[in-house]
Each structure stands twice: as C-alpha cells, then as structure tokens.
Scaffold this motif. Structure first.
Motif, mmCIF file in Angstrom:
data_model
loop_
_atom_site.group_PDB
_atom_site.id
_atom_site.type_symbol
_atom_site.label_atom_id
_atom_site.label_comp_id
_atom_site.label_asym_id
_atom_site.label_seq_id
_atom_site.Cartn_x
_atom_site.Cartn_y
_atom_site.Cartn_z
ATOM 1 N N GLY A 54 0.847 -1.184 0.000
ATOM 2 C CA GLY A 54 0.000 0.000 0.000
ATOM 3 C C GLY A 54 0.879 1.229 0.000
ATOM 4 O O GLY A 54 1.858 1.311 -0.751
ATOM 5 N N GLY A 55 0.547 2.203 0.829
ATOM 6 C CA GLY A 55 1.352 3.411 0.859
ATOM 7 C C GLY A 55 0.736 4.466 1.728
ATOM 8 O O GLY A 55 -0.216 4.219 2.479
ATOM 9 N N PRO A 56 1.249 5.684 1.652
ATOM 10 C CA PRO A 56 0.834 6.741 2.579
ATOM 11 C C PRO A 56 -0.556 7.298 2.331
ATOM 12 O O PRO A 56 -1.088 8.030 3.173
ATOM 13 N N ASP A 57 -1.179 7.004 1.174
ATOM 14 C CA ASP A 57 -2.540 7.480 0.907
ATOM 15 C C ASP A 57 -3.269 6.447 0.059
ATOM 16 O O ASP A 57 -2.688 5.462 -0.405
ATOM 17 N N SER A 58 -4.560 6.669 -0.143
ATOM 18 C CA SER A 58 -5.397 5.673 -0.808
ATOM 19 C C SER A 58 -5.001 5.425 -2.254
ATOM 20 O O SER A 58 -5.292 4.355 -2.807
ATOM 21 N N SER A 59 -4.333 6.384 -2.893
ATOM 22 C CA SER A 59 -3.933 6.172 -4.288
ATOM 23 C C SER A 59 -2.919 5.046 -4.424
ATOM 24 O O SER A 59 -2.764 4.462 -5.499
ATOM 25 N N ALA A 60 -2.232 4.724 -3.345
ATOM 26 C CA ALA A 60 -1.239 3.649 -3.374
ATOM 27 C C ALA A 60 -1.828 2.303 -2.967
ATOM 28 O O ALA A 60 -1.129 1.285 -2.986
ATOM 29 N N GLY A 61 -3.105 2.286 -2.592
ATOM 30 C CA GLY A 61 -3.701 1.086 -2.041
ATOM 31 C C GLY A 61 -3.888 -0.015 -3.068
ATOM 32 O O GLY A 61 -4.005 0.217 -4.273
ATOM 33 N N ASN A 62 -3.946 -1.241 -2.559
ATOM 34 C CA ASN A 62 -4.117 -2.425 -3.381
ATOM 35 C C ASN A 62 -5.466 -3.088 -3.120
ATOM 36 O O ASN A 62 -6.102 -2.861 -2.089
ATOM 37 N N ILE A 63 -5.853 -3.943 -4.053
ATOM 38 C CA ILE A 63 -6.929 -4.906 -3.843
ATOM 39 C C ILE A 63 -6.266 -6.266 -3.845
ATOM 40 O O ILE A 63 -5.641 -6.682 -4.835
ATOM 41 N N ILE A 64 -6.356 -6.970 -2.720
ATOM 42 C CA ILE A 64 -5.644 -8.232 -2.528
ATOM 43 C C ILE A 64 -6.649 -9.279 -2.068
ATOM 44 O O ILE A 64 -7.361 -9.081 -1.079
ATOM 45 N N ARG A 65 -6.677 -10.416 -2.801
ATOM 46 C CA ARG A 65 -7.583 -11.494 -2.405
ATOM 47 C C ARG A 65 -6.927 -12.838 -2.668
ATOM 48 O O ARG A 65 -6.495 -13.111 -3.799
ATOM 49 N N GLY A 66 -6.856 -13.662 -1.642
ATOM 50 C CA GLY A 66 -6.272 -14.988 -1.771
ATOM 51 C C GLY A 66 -7.259 -16.066 -1.379
ATOM 52 O O GLY A 66 -8.059 -15.889 -0.459
ATOM 53 N N ASP A 67 -7.193 -17.197 -2.080
ATOM 54 C CA ASP A 67 -8.046 -18.322 -1.713
ATOM 55 C C ASP A 67 -7.647 -18.866 -0.340
ATOM 56 O O ASP A 67 -8.492 -19.355 0.399
ATOM 57 N N ASP A 68 -6.350 -18.810 -0.004
ATOM 58 C CA ASP A 68 -5.898 -19.112 1.353
ATOM 59 C C ASP A 68 -5.778 -17.792 2.118
ATOM 60 O O ASP A 68 -6.766 -17.277 2.596
#
Length: 335
Positions: A54-68
């Motif tokens: 991610g990072g210091p603000d929302s523009s750096a954010g990720n969408i992360i999804r794992g089956d585990d």
C-alpha cells in the motif's frame, strides 16, 4: 517495486521465495488475486528490511484477495525490519486476511487505514512470539473474521496498540484475542468497536508477568452483540502481585450504554458478561460503574475490589443465593 499490476493467478500472485536481507519491497496500486493459494506471500525471513504493501494514501492502495491468505508472511520479521500494510482498499483471505506466521524480533508492523480486512478464519493473526517488537493496528474501517478479528498468540516484552478499528465477527469469534508471556504494554485507544462474535476482548496472562494497559483505560471501546463475554480475563491476566490492576472502563459502552447510563438490571446483565476480579481474585478489575455482584460471583471479592479503588465505593448485590461469610474491611463502603 510492484506497481499498477493486475495479476490473477492459480498460484501466488506475488511470491518472495527467499529471505529479504537489507532490502526494500513495495507493492502499490495493484490488483492481486490468487484463485488457489495466498495472494501475497513472503516465504523467507525479513531481516533489516522495509516492506510496504500500500502506501501513505489511498492512491497507493491495493486490492488483494487470496483463496488461502490475503497476505502471508511465513518467515520471521527481525533485526529492525518494518512491515507497513496501509491504505489498501481490500485485503481478503479464504483463511486469514493478514497472517503473520513467523515471529518478530526487534521489529515493527503497522496495519493502518485499510478499508476492508476480511478473513474466513481470522482477519489479522500474529501466530508466533513477538519479542522486543512493536505492532500498531490503527484506523481500519472494517475488520471482519469468522473466527478472531485480531489475534496475538504470544506477546513478550513488546508493545501493541489497537486504536480506531471497527471489528465485526462471526458467531464464534473473539474481537481481540491477546496472550502475553512477558512484561508488555497494550494500548486500547479511542474509537475501537467490537460487534458480534462470542467474546469482545479476551486477555490471557502468565503468572508473575505484568501487562500494562496504557493509562489504565479502554477509552470509549464499544461492545455490541457478543453471545459470550464482553471482556474475559484468564490465567492471572492484569493481576499485579497482591492487587488487581484497575482498568477504567467508564467511557466504554455495552449495547450502546455507559455504565453510568444503565439501570440496575442492565448493570447486573453487563457484569454477568465480564470475567474479572469479582469472579477470580487472581485477575484484574474493569471498573464500569458501581461494583455489582451476580449469583455465582463472590461478595467478598467485590468488597476486596472496592478496596482497590479510590474514594467511597458501593457494592450492589443482585438476587440469588451466595455462600460464605463476608468481611467488610473497606472504609467508606456502602454494601
């Protein structure tokens, strides 16, 4: 640096197969999906390194999804390493959302300002020992776990801060599940809420070790819809030799009410969902209002608890049958 990536994989979307030594790794502004295992996995140790997801603000954010797991750190985090998981839109795991499997030594982890952290088992899990380390979990909008919301299996000579988090649970989970084995400090800052699950906060101690609750307060923590206990202490938690540690919970709310706002029946019902000094004289004491005793608890322990508080005190005894004798040794006590 992994930036602006869009990865959907049958394996890990991002895998660090070896250890990080004196390295810097940043994952930002990406969509990382694993359809069969962990989305982001660190298989080795993290030594003298900086990891930013991610990072210091929302523009750096990720969408992360794992089956585990959404994010899985298998190795140890040690030797002045920093791991920062910040401003991600979503971190989701079919097992845990954020799983810190390895131990921590002389390092820090920050989990802050994330939108959704959701695990079908635990939302945030620290599985091994924290030693001489610092963890801050702050201002996360929606932490959801079918088992535990935030779990620490063994905190030793470390500092943990929980502030400004909204935690929602499945039917059998614990909002904050915290165990310590050596003198440590826990901050339960303002703005936390625990909704649903079996228990709100569970703290397990170790005989002879001291847990300091910063400023001896849980601030304005809100507890709603727990099927078991709002707060439960176990195994000498928050008991300094000779006296219980008194924790101020007067600003906390239970089903929307502070202790001072409750009727006698509501106070009795709230006390019945707390396990602390009136239940066991080797535990700490949470002070929500006047001291109330319900059937199954000890009037004597409530009198003793009043002796640990400053100023005039009142012990109110609910309906029921209570065995044993009572020695009233406390000055300025109304029983």
């Amino acid at each position: 640096l992994i930036e602006d990536a869009n990865i959907v994989s049958g394996g890990e979307a991002v895998l660090f197969a070896g250890s990080l030594n004196g390295a810097s790794a940043t994952i930002r502004s990406s969509r990382l999906i694993s359809e069969d295992t962990d989305a982001v996995r660190f298989a080795g140790n993290i030594n003298r390194s900086l990891v930013v997801i991610g990072g210091p603000d929302s523009s750096a954010g990720n969408i992360i999804r794992g089956d585990d797991d959404g994010i899985d750190i298998d190795g140890n985090i040690s030797l002045f390493s920093q791991v920062r998981i910040e401003n991600n839109a979503r971190v989701i795991g079919g097992d845990d959302a954020i799983d810190i499997d390895g131990g921590m030594f002389l390092s820090s982890v920050v989990i802050a300002n994330n939108g959704l952290i959701r695990g079908d088992d635990d939302a945030i899990n620290f599985d091994e020992t924290l030693f001489l380390s610092d963890v801050q979990i702050t201002d996360n909008g929606d932490i959801r776990g079918n088992n535990d919301g935030i779990s620490f299996n063994n905190v030793a000579a470390s500092r943990v801060g929980i502030t400004g988090n909204n935690v929602r649970l499945g039917s059998g989970g614990i909002g904050l599940n915290f165990a310590y084995s050596a003198d440590s400090e826990l901050t339960i800052g303002p703005g936390n809420s625990f909704d649903g699950g079996a228990d709100g906060i569970v703290i397990r101690g170790t005989d002879g070790e001291v847990l300091t609750i910063t400023d001896n307060t849980v601030n304005d923590t809100a507890f709603t819809n727990q099927s078991g206990d709002y707060i439960r202490l176990e195994e000498t938690a928050l008991f300094d030799p000779g006296n219980p540690t008194v924790i101020d919970a007067k600003d906390a709310t239970f089903e929307g009410l502070k202790g001072i706002e409750m009727s006698a029946d509501e106070l009795f019902a709230t006390e019945d969902k707390m396990v602390h000094f009136p239940d066991d004289n080797t535990l700490g004491l949470f002070d929500i209002s006047e001291l109330f005793v319900v059937q199954g608890e000890s009037i004597q322990l409530a009198v003793n608890a009043a002796g640990a508080l400053s100023g005039a005190q009142e012990v109110v005894v609910g309906a029921g049958t209570f065995g044993g004798s009572v020695e009233v040794w406390v000055d300025n006590l109304n029983l």
